[in-house]
Every structure is written in C-alpha cells, then in structure tokens.
Write an enzyme that holds these catalytic residues in place. Structure first.
Site, short mmCIF file in Angstrom:
data_model
loop_
_atom_site.label_atom_id
_atom_site.label_comp_id
_atom_site.label_asym_id
_atom_site.label_seq_id
_atom_site.Cartn_x
_atom_site.Cartn_y
_atom_site.Cartn_z
N PRO A 29 64.86 -1.81 67.45
CA PRO A 29 64.28 -1.65 66.10
C PRO A 29 65.37 -1.55 65.04
O PRO A 29 66.47 -1.06 65.34
CB PRO A 29 63.49 -0.34 66.19
CG PRO A 29 64.02 0.38 67.38
CD PRO A 29 64.61 -0.63 68.30
N ASP A 30 65.06 -2.02 63.83
CA ASP A 30 66.04 -1.82 62.75
C ASP A 30 65.87 -0.41 62.18
O ASP A 30 65.24 0.45 62.82
CB ASP A 30 65.95 -2.95 61.70
CG ASP A 30 64.62 -2.95 60.95
OD1 ASP A 30 63.85 -2.00 61.08
OD2 ASP A 30 64.37 -3.93 60.21
N PHE A 31 66.41 -0.17 61.00
CA PHE A 31 66.37 1.20 60.46
C PHE A 31 65.28 1.40 59.43
O PHE A 31 64.59 2.40 59.43
CB PHE A 31 67.74 1.54 59.82
CG PHE A 31 68.83 1.63 60.84
CD1 PHE A 31 69.07 2.81 61.52
CD2 PHE A 31 69.61 0.53 61.16
CE1 PHE A 31 70.05 2.90 62.49
CE2 PHE A 31 70.60 0.60 62.13
CZ PHE A 31 70.82 1.79 62.78
N ARG A 32 65.12 0.43 58.50
CA ARG A 32 64.30 0.69 57.31
C ARG A 32 62.98 -0.06 57.28
O ARG A 32 62.23 0.10 56.32
CB ARG A 32 65.12 0.40 56.04
CG ARG A 32 66.23 1.40 55.85
CD ARG A 32 67.17 1.12 54.72
NE ARG A 32 68.22 2.13 54.75
CZ ARG A 32 69.25 2.13 55.60
NH1 ARG A 32 69.38 1.15 56.47
NH2 ARG A 32 70.14 3.10 55.60
N ASN A 98 76.16 -3.44 63.15
CA ASN A 98 75.48 -3.03 64.38
C ASN A 98 76.46 -2.45 65.40
O ASN A 98 77.64 -2.79 65.41
CB ASN A 98 74.74 -4.23 65.00
CG ASN A 98 73.72 -4.81 64.04
OD1 ASN A 98 73.35 -4.15 63.07
ND2 ASN A 98 73.29 -6.03 64.28
N ASP A 100 75.48 -2.44 68.74
CA ASP A 100 74.87 -2.81 70.02
C ASP A 100 75.72 -3.74 70.88
O ASP A 100 75.39 -4.01 72.05
CB ASP A 100 73.47 -3.42 69.80
CG ASP A 100 73.49 -4.60 68.80
OD1 ASP A 100 74.50 -5.33 68.75
OD2 ASP A 100 72.48 -4.78 68.09
N HIS A 115 80.61 -0.35 61.40
CA HIS A 115 80.10 1.01 61.57
C HIS A 115 80.48 1.59 62.93
O HIS A 115 79.78 2.46 63.47
CB HIS A 115 78.58 1.06 61.36
CG HIS A 115 78.20 0.86 59.92
ND1 HIS A 115 76.92 0.57 59.50
CD2 HIS A 115 78.95 0.93 58.78
CE1 HIS A 115 76.90 0.47 58.17
NE2 HIS A 115 78.11 0.67 57.71
N THR A 184 70.07 -7.82 57.12
CA THR A 184 70.48 -6.51 56.58
C THR A 184 69.77 -6.27 55.25
O THR A 184 69.62 -7.21 54.46
CB THR A 184 72.01 -6.37 56.43
OG1 THR A 184 72.29 -5.15 55.73
CG2 THR A 184 72.65 -7.54 55.71
N ALA A 227 65.48 -14.41 61.95
CA ALA A 227 66.83 -14.94 62.18
C ALA A 227 66.90 -15.75 63.47
O ALA A 227 67.58 -16.77 63.54
CB ALA A 227 67.83 -13.78 62.22
#
Ligand code: APR
Length: 250
Positions: A29-32, A98, A100, A115, A184, A227
């Site tokens: 899952p993404d964040f927002r 990311n 991952d 990050h 993003t 994407a």
C-alpha cells in the site's frame, strides 16, 4: 504516449523520481491514498523519529508488518519498464523514496534510496549495524547485543536525508533535462523539490500517476493511470521509435 517516448529518446540526461505508487501493483500500500498506510496508522504516532523514540515497540509493530510484506512481494511491470529504460541507455538513475528494494530487484543498477533502506538497522545505543536477515521480528522491538534498540536505516519525519543520497540526487537533478515522476504525491520535501530543480534548469517533467499530484501543475506531460500499465507501453513506444529511426538510417 508517442510524445512522451520522443522526449525520452531526445533527452540528454533523463532520471526518474519514484514513490510508493510504483509499488502498489506489487501489493504494497502507498501512504496517502484512502487505503494507504497513514489511514491505518496515525502519522503523528508512527511516522516521526520522536514517535519511534517514545514508543519503539508500538512503531515496530508497523515496521514488522512492512518487513514481512517486503519479503513476499515482487517487482511489477512498472519496475521492469524502468530497468529496461536504463538498459537501453535512456535512463541515467532512479531516485526512489521507497524502501522496498524493488527497483534493484527488477534490475536497475543506479538507484538512489532517498529515504534510506530497510536492509540495515542501527543500534540507537552503540551504533552497531545489523542486516535485516539477522533480526528476530518475534520479539519487538529488536535489540542489539548491548540491549540497545535497533532502528531500521529508514528516514522518519524529523530525520535528515542521508547525506550521500541527498548529494547524489541533487547532482543528478541539476544535470537532468528530463525527469519522470512516477507514483508519488510529491507532498514530501526535499524529494518533491527534485522535479522543481529540473524544471528551473529548463528541463521537462513527465508525470505518471493514478491521479493529479501536488506538482501536476508543473508537469509538461501527464499520463494518468496505473504505472504498471502505462510504463510498459511507454517503453514499447520508445523501442518502436528507436527501431524506425535505425531503419531510416540503414
Ligand atoms: N500507478 C500510479 N500511481 C499510483 C498507483 C499506481 N498503481 N498507486 C498509487 N499511485 C499514486 C497515488 O495516487 C499517489 O499520488 O502514488 C502516489 C503515492 O503517494 P504517497 O502515498 O504520498 O507516497 P509517496 O509520494 O511515496 O510518499 C512520500 O511520504 O510518508 C512518507 O516516507 C514516506 O516516502 C514516503 C513519502
């Protein structure tokens, strides 16, 4: 799609900035987004360095969930498309927010982990480094042999971007004439400043996202959709154009 492919071929120095949206089709899952990580975990209680320091066992529950998921997932067609663009010599680097590791697994050689990375952890007491494989996720928080708490080498809010990654990313953005901004929200700085740097230097922005982002107003091209569906089509178009040009020369 055709115009985007032409821009990629024409560019002298094309880079990509990726975010969590490139990995959602791998099952992360993404964040927002509405089902994103920050809808399940309060960003103030889980996202900041001070939240980690205040209650490491609590934040480690979220981190352990992420670590277990990362073990299972595989790159998706979007990751492979970027690896192919690099092999074709058309993409100089991927700067990813990311943690991952999926760009590297897909085959990209030049990946800046803006990050940080989940592959290593550091003891907050003595500074000893551990690799992820050595960590027992059954007893949280994981601890060092000195009993200090281990923190993954990822960037929480309130922490600086790793110096090497920051310097490399700035150098790349400063010499780029094209940046692909993929999956993003461009809501987090300084990562979101990278496309702005490219644009200010006269370069172009191609955005690929399910929806508009905070930097969409700056984009020269917007491809709205998944994407994992769009990027492989872009690469196909690039290869078709390259083949046509080669045939014309011969
Ligand atoms: N294809 C294209 N875009 C997608 C897809 C997809 N399959 N899935 C999601 N997206 C888009 C969303 O629409 C959203 O714009 O990806 C974006 C993801 O945004 P965020 O969840 O904000 O993730 P990101 O931009 O990587 O967040 C930046 O915030 O919390 C921090 O440290 C965390 O690195 C992260 C940073």
């Amino acid at each position: 799609m055709r115009k985007v492919a032409e821009e990629i071929i024409k560019a002298k120095f094309c880079i990509a900035l990726t975010g969590a949206g490139i990995s959602t089709e791998s099952g992360i899952p993404d964040f927002r987004s509405k089902d994103g990580l920050w809808s399940r975990y309060d960003i103030n209680e889980y996202g900041y360095l001070h939240s980690f320091l205040k209650n490491p066992a609590k934040v480690w529950k979220m981190l352990a969930e992420m670590a277990e998921l990362f073990e299972k997932v595989k790159p998706n067609p979007a990751h492979y498309a970027l690896a192919e663009l690099e092999k074709l010599g058309l993409l100089k680097a991927v700067i990813t927010q990311n943690i991952d590791g999926l760009h590297q697994e897909a085959g990209n050689k030049k990946v800046i982990e803006f990050h940080g990375s989940f592959n290593t952890l550091t003891c907050l007491n003595c500074g000893k480094k551990y690799s992820k494989e050595k960590i027992d996720l059954k007893n949280l928080p994981p601890r060092c042999s000195c009993n200090g708490i281990l923190k993954p080498d990822i960037v929480f809010f309130g922490e600086p971007i790793p110096t090497k990654a920051l310097n490399e990313a700035l150098e790349l953005a400063n010499k780029s004439d094209l940046i692909l901004v993929i999956g993003t929200s461009c809501a987090v700085y300084p990562a979101a400043a990278l496309p702005i740097i490219v644009k200010r230097k006269g370069g172009k922005i191609i955005e690929i996202n399910r929806e508009e982002s905070e930097l969409s107003y700056l984009a020269d091209y917007k491809l709205l959709g998944k994407a994992g569906e769009i990027l492989p089509k872009v690469v196909e178009e690039v290869k078709k154009l390259m083949k046509n040009r080669l045939q014309k020369i011969q």
